[in-house]
Design an enzyme around this catalytic site. Structure first.
Site, PDB file in Angstrom:
ATOM      1  CG  ASN A  79      -1.816  -1.354   1.309  1.00 15.98           C
ATOM      2  OD1 ASN A  79      -1.494  -2.274   2.173  1.00 15.98           O
ATOM      3  ND2 ASN A  79      -2.685  -1.461   0.387  1.00 15.98           N
ATOM      4  CB  ILE A  87       0.667   6.469   2.109  1.00 17.53           C
ATOM      5  CG1 ILE A  87       2.001   6.603   2.557  1.00 17.53           C
ATOM      6  CG2 ILE A  87      -0.065   5.580   3.181  1.00 17.53           C
ATOM      7  CD1 ILE A  87       2.116   7.643   3.795  1.00 17.53           C
ATOM      8  CB  CYS A  88      -2.901   3.137  -1.154  1.00 14.58           C
ATOM      9  SG  CYS A  88      -4.747   2.884  -1.528  1.00 14.58           S
ATOM     10  CG  LEU A  89      -4.239   5.165   5.593  1.00 12.72           C
ATOM     11  CD1 LEU A  89      -4.714   3.741   5.898  1.00 12.72           C
ATOM     12  CD2 LEU A  89      -3.247   5.654   6.626  1.00 12.72           C
TER      13      LEU A  89
END
Length: 194
Positions: A79, A87-89
């Protein structure tokens, strides 16, 4: 305009709790809209023992808009982009709330290191490796932590040099070190047995 009074309070809160959480946030310069966050790698993960720096920039709408965060330290994770550190959040996008703080956002990033979500990847290559070759993923993540997130990361080049001086080819040495997560003795055993 960024609410700098709130940012000051958040920085104070982080420094108060630093001993307990290990999470630190400090200004990059005298501009409070550009910050650097530091999180320790979670125990029991391939990131354990590493210290990860995260660049934080606060948009004008903060705290009503999420902070922009990306890893400055290279990290191997489904991620997180292995190239850019993006960042994939969800809480850094559409799930952000003004009730959250820089510290809670960094705690969420730290939790993401513990619990990758390969079905919603930022880095498709890492996600595929995580799903198909989990042991290889763990070795690579550990190697990247050793190489980029430890104060002794200079040690990797010294390990390569030492093993090359023993007569092994540099590409073999690097791939052996990567396969065993940077452990010099295990890499030597691997090189001898191959």
């Amino acid at each position: 305009m960024v609410d700098f009074g709130r940012v000051q309070k958040e920085l104070q809160e982080c420094s108060r709790d630093m001993a307990a959480s290990g999470i630190k946030v400090s200004p990059k310069s005298d501009n409070l809209a550009r910050l650097v966050g530091t999180i320790p790698g979670p125990i029991g993960t391939p990131y354990e023992g590493g210290t990860f720096q995260i660049d934080i920039s606060l948009p004008d709408g903060y705290p009503f808009e999420p902070p922009k965060m990306q890893f400055a330290t290279k990290v191997w994770h489904p991620n997180i982009s292995s190239q850019s550190g993006a960042i994939c959040l969800d809480i850094l996008k559409d799930q952000w709330s003004p009730a959250l703080t820089l510290k809670t956002a960094l705690l969420s990033v730290q939790a993401l290191l513990s619990a990758p979500e390969p079905d919603d990847p930022q880095d498709a290559v890492v996600a595929q490796q995580y799903i198909r070759e989990y042991q290889t993923f763990l070795g690579t993540a550990r190697y990247w932590t050793e190489s980029f997130a430890k104060a002794s990361s200079l040690g990797v080049e010294e390990k390569v040099q030492k093993l090359v001086e023993m007569g092994f080819g540099e590409p073999h040495v690097r791939s052996a070190l990567e396969a065993v997560g940077g452990d010099e003795n295990l890499a030597l055993e691997k090189l001898i047995s191959s």
